[in-house]
Design an enzyme around this catalytic site. Sequence first.
Site, PDB file in Angstrom:
ATOM      1  CB  CYS A  43      -0.930  -0.008   1.208  1.00  9.33           C
ATOM      2  SG  CYS A  43      -1.845   1.526   1.374  1.00  9.33           S
ATOM      3  CB  CYS A  48      -3.226   2.545  -1.604  1.00  6.27           C
ATOM      4  SG  CYS A  48      -3.460   0.829  -1.153  1.00  6.27           S
ATOM      5  CE  LYS A  51      -4.804   4.348  -6.143  1.00  5.14           C
ATOM      6  NZ  LYS A  51      -5.332   3.006  -5.980  1.00  5.14           N
ATOM      7  CE1 TYR A 180     -11.062  -1.312  -5.974  1.00  3.24           C
ATOM      8  CE2 TYR A 180     -11.240  -3.625  -6.558  1.00  3.24           C
ATOM      9  CZ  TYR A 180     -11.638  -2.555  -5.785  1.00  3.24           C
ATOM     10  OH  TYR A 180     -12.604  -2.723  -4.832  1.00  3.24           O
ATOM     11  CD  GLU A 184      -7.194   2.403  -8.710  1.00  3.31           C
ATOM     12  OE1 GLU A 184      -8.084   2.585  -7.884  1.00  3.31           O
ATOM     13  OE2 GLU A 184      -6.056   1.978  -8.386  1.00  3.31           O
ATOM     14  CG  HIS A 439     -29.050  24.035  -3.778  1.00  3.50           C
ATOM     15  ND1 HIS A 439     -29.125  23.133  -4.820  1.00  3.50           N
ATOM     16  CD2 HIS A 439     -29.208  25.266  -4.317  1.00  3.50           C
ATOM     17  CE1 HIS A 439     -29.337  23.804  -5.938  1.00  3.50           C
ATOM     18  NE2 HIS A 439     -29.386  25.095  -5.661  1.00  3.50           N
ATOM     19  CD  GLU A 444     -28.564  19.949  -4.498  1.00  2.66           C
ATOM     20  OE1 GLU A 444     -29.602  20.336  -3.960  1.00  2.66           O
ATOM     21  OE2 GLU A 444     -27.771  20.710  -5.084  1.00  2.66           O
TER      22      GLU A 444
HETATM   23  P1  NDP Z   1      -8.536  -7.652  -9.915  1.00  5.89           P
HETATM   24  O1  NDP Z   1      -8.824  -8.945  -9.296  1.00  5.89           O
HETATM   25  O2  NDP Z   1      -9.309  -6.435  -9.535  1.00  5.89           O
HETATM   26  O3  NDP Z   1      -8.605  -7.780 -11.487  1.00  5.89           O
HETATM   27  C1  NDP Z   1      -7.868  -8.745 -12.196  1.00  5.89           C
HETATM   28  C2  NDP Z   1      -8.255  -8.622 -13.656  1.00  5.89           C
HETATM   29  O4  NDP Z   1      -7.420  -9.473 -14.435  1.00  5.89           O
HETATM   30  C3  NDP Z   1      -9.692  -9.044 -13.899  1.00  5.89           C
HETATM   31  O5  NDP Z   1     -10.228  -8.147 -14.838  1.00  5.89           O
HETATM   32  C4  NDP Z   1      -9.543 -10.452 -14.469  1.00  5.89           C
HETATM   33  O6  NDP Z   1     -10.557 -10.774 -15.363  1.00  5.89           O
HETATM   34  C5  NDP Z   1      -8.240 -10.306 -15.235  1.00  5.89           C
HETATM   35  N1  NDP Z   1      -7.532 -11.568 -15.397  1.00  5.89           N
HETATM   36  C6  NDP Z   1      -7.135 -12.427 -14.430  1.00  5.89           C
HETATM   37  N2  NDP Z   1      -6.446 -13.454 -14.964  1.00  5.89           N
HETATM   38  C7  NDP Z   1      -6.407 -13.256 -16.292  1.00  5.89           C
HETATM   39  C8  NDP Z   1      -5.842 -13.958 -17.382  1.00  5.89           C
HETATM   40  N3  NDP Z   1      -5.162 -15.092 -17.202  1.00  5.89           N
HETATM   41  N4  NDP Z   1      -5.992 -13.446 -18.632  1.00  5.89           N
HETATM   42  C9  NDP Z   1      -6.667 -12.297 -18.827  1.00  5.89           C
HETATM   43  N5  NDP Z   1      -7.220 -11.574 -17.836  1.00  5.89           N
HETATM   44  C10 NDP Z   1      -7.100 -12.053 -16.571  1.00  5.89           C
HETATM   45  O7  NDP Z   1      -6.970  -7.439  -9.684  1.00  5.89           O
HETATM   46  P2  NDP Z   1      -5.999  -6.221  -9.800  1.00  5.89           P
HETATM   47  O8  NDP Z   1      -4.705  -6.808 -10.193  1.00  5.89           O
HETATM   48  O9  NDP Z   1      -6.559  -5.121 -10.632  1.00  5.89           O
HETATM   49  O10 NDP Z   1      -5.945  -5.702  -8.301  1.00  5.89           O
HETATM   50  C11 NDP Z   1      -5.654  -6.625  -7.225  1.00  5.89           C
HETATM   51  C12 NDP Z   1      -6.405  -6.254  -5.985  1.00  5.89           C
HETATM   52  O11 NDP Z   1      -5.819  -5.122  -5.392  1.00  5.89           O
HETATM   53  C13 NDP Z   1      -7.852  -5.894  -6.223  1.00  5.89           C
HETATM   54  O12 NDP Z   1      -8.689  -7.014  -6.127  1.00  5.89           O
HETATM   55  C14 NDP Z   1      -8.157  -4.904  -5.137  1.00  5.89           C
HETATM   56  O13 NDP Z   1      -8.754  -5.572  -4.062  1.00  5.89           O
HETATM   57  C15 NDP Z   1      -6.808  -4.338  -4.764  1.00  5.89           C
HETATM   58  N6  NDP Z   1      -6.724  -2.948  -5.236  1.00  5.89           N
HETATM   59  C16 NDP Z   1      -7.560  -2.021  -4.709  1.00  5.89           C
HETATM   60  C17 NDP Z   1      -7.512  -0.720  -5.136  1.00  5.89           C
HETATM   61  C18 NDP Z   1      -8.447   0.274  -4.555  1.00  5.89           C
HETATM   62  O14 NDP Z   1      -9.034   0.022  -3.523  1.00  5.89           O
HETATM   63  N7  NDP Z   1      -8.640   1.421  -5.186  1.00  5.89           N
HETATM   64  C19 NDP Z   1      -6.561  -0.280  -6.144  1.00  5.89           C
HETATM   65  C20 NDP Z   1      -5.747  -1.341  -6.652  1.00  5.89           C
HETATM   66  C21 NDP Z   1      -5.837  -2.611  -6.195  1.00  5.89           C
HETATM   67  P3  NDP Z   1     -11.996 -11.308 -14.885  1.00  5.89           P
HETATM   68  O15 NDP Z   1     -12.728 -10.102 -14.386  1.00  5.89           O
HETATM   69  O16 NDP Z   1     -12.573 -11.868 -16.144  1.00  5.89           O
HETATM   70  O17 NDP Z   1     -11.727 -12.354 -13.842  1.00  5.89           O
END
Ligand code: NDP
Length: 462
Positions: A43, A48, A51, A180, A184, A439, A444
């Site tokens: 983080c 976080c 980022k 995410y 982002e 307002h 609102e």
């Molecule tokens: P996520 O789990 O959010 O997303 C992973 C993405 O990768 C999904 O879209 C998934 O597709 C895709 N994916 C997974 N495996 C494959 C593959 N083999 N081929 C193609 N696509 C694939 O993970 P992130 O890496 O974005 O983030 C990790 C975690 O970190 C998040 O779950 C979140 O909890 C945390 N995070 C939180 C943030 C915040 O609070 N603002 C910011 C950044 C991270 P599908 O949807 O089809 O499974």
Amino acid sequence: MPSYDYDLFVIGGGSGGVRAARVVSGLGRRVGIAEEYRYGGTCVIRGCVPKKLLVYASQFSEAFEDAAGYGWSVGGTAFDWKALIANKDREIARLESIYRGGVEKAGGETFASRAELIDAHTVRLVAEGRTVTADKILIATGGRPSPHEALPGHELTITSNEAFQLEKLPEAIVIAGGGYIAVEFANIFHGLGVRTTLIYRGAEILGRFDMDLRRGLHEAMAAKGIEIICHDVFSRIEKGEDGRLVAHTSKGRALVADQVMLALGRTPNTENLGLERAGVKVGPVGEILVDDYSRTSADTIYALGDVTNRMQLTPAAIHEAMCFVDTAFRDRPTKPDLEDVATAVFSQPEIGTVGLSEDQAATQLGDVDIYRAAFRPMRNILPDRQERMIMKLVVDARSNRVVGAHILGPDAGELAQLLGVAVKGRLTKDVFDRTMAIHPTAAEELVTMYQPSYRIRGGRRD
Ligand code: NDP
């Protein structure tokens, strides 16, 4: 009773581990904590916090554009990536020392070392070449970006870890993933002037969110000029003769860019930790299996945060740490409460959300009323920015309880934090209706949507 060097030894100095170490030290107990990389963990060091700093940096391009609508003429602008990264690094170093210093001030002992389990009470400090013993051990080693080793040319790609330290800003980037991190970073790079393409295997980005927000964000990102390709994946990455990368896709696209980034989820850090020796069981993706109280299969060993793959969010790890302290050191067994957790995606526009999406509510509750407003926020009018804001309340038709709140638009994360109180407090829609509006604000709308926009009965839209 055998005597140990420590009452608690924590492996991993991220948000969860540091919180547990600091609070238990504050109880007057003997605590050691080891971190092999940098205190603060994902983080603070490469997640976080940096980022969000990059998000702020990337928002200036639109602010400069919008300024004209308010009568300002902004002279020529230029962006210096190296200056941003240097400033970001200075802030991260400051936070890192606060994290480590906080444990030490509370009386804990910190180690800059990898730590591995020897048995259920013994930890080896690799950098120091010695072992220490503890009555209880907490594993909080977090996770890392999932590698995609099956992808030919994966060694040419970067993950979020490297994105924070690039020598120079690329002219073009292709980012894989629809979660995410992919979303982002696509907005960050686009805002900094990088030609940005997002490629996602599914039908719509951000799988776990309300469909209105997913579509709304997709449209807004596309309107800005971010290319979003759905239903496609990389098949191979190669380096062209000009040194640029070519990302070939399964549907025959050849996407040329200077950087290719994978954001395909995160993997728990459990390799070579000695878990088997200590009797700690792991699950299918290598996550440490824990019960409701963060206890592993070994009596004396607990685990929390991303390494347990429950809810990969910093506040969840910190909350789990506080529950662990109550359970293991205050004789008050406490289960983490991971229900109705508000969350934000720092995209542009931002997403802020808490509770059930419309689809989840329709499936789980059957009868649901949806209150929805889509409008151009006032600050977009003079600059003639077409981007719309979406606000949506999902209400259980039987109890009138607001079970979900979803926002797409400026400051959605800030709003969702407060809506989290309302949803967690199980407030009913009439409390929203009785609440006086402020307002003029965008928020609102949340207290002035008196009639449902549509109803769902028996799981189907009326
Ligand atoms: P996520 O789990 O959010 O997303 C992973 C993405 O990768 C999904 O879209 C998934 O597709 C895709 N994916 C997974 N495996 C494959 C593959 N083999 N081929 C193609 N696509 C694939 O993970 P992130 O890496 O974005 O983030 C990790 C975690 O970190 C998040 O779950 C979140 O909890 C945390 N995070 C939180 C943030 C915040 O609070 N603002 C910011 C950044 C991270 P599908 O949807 O089809 O499974």
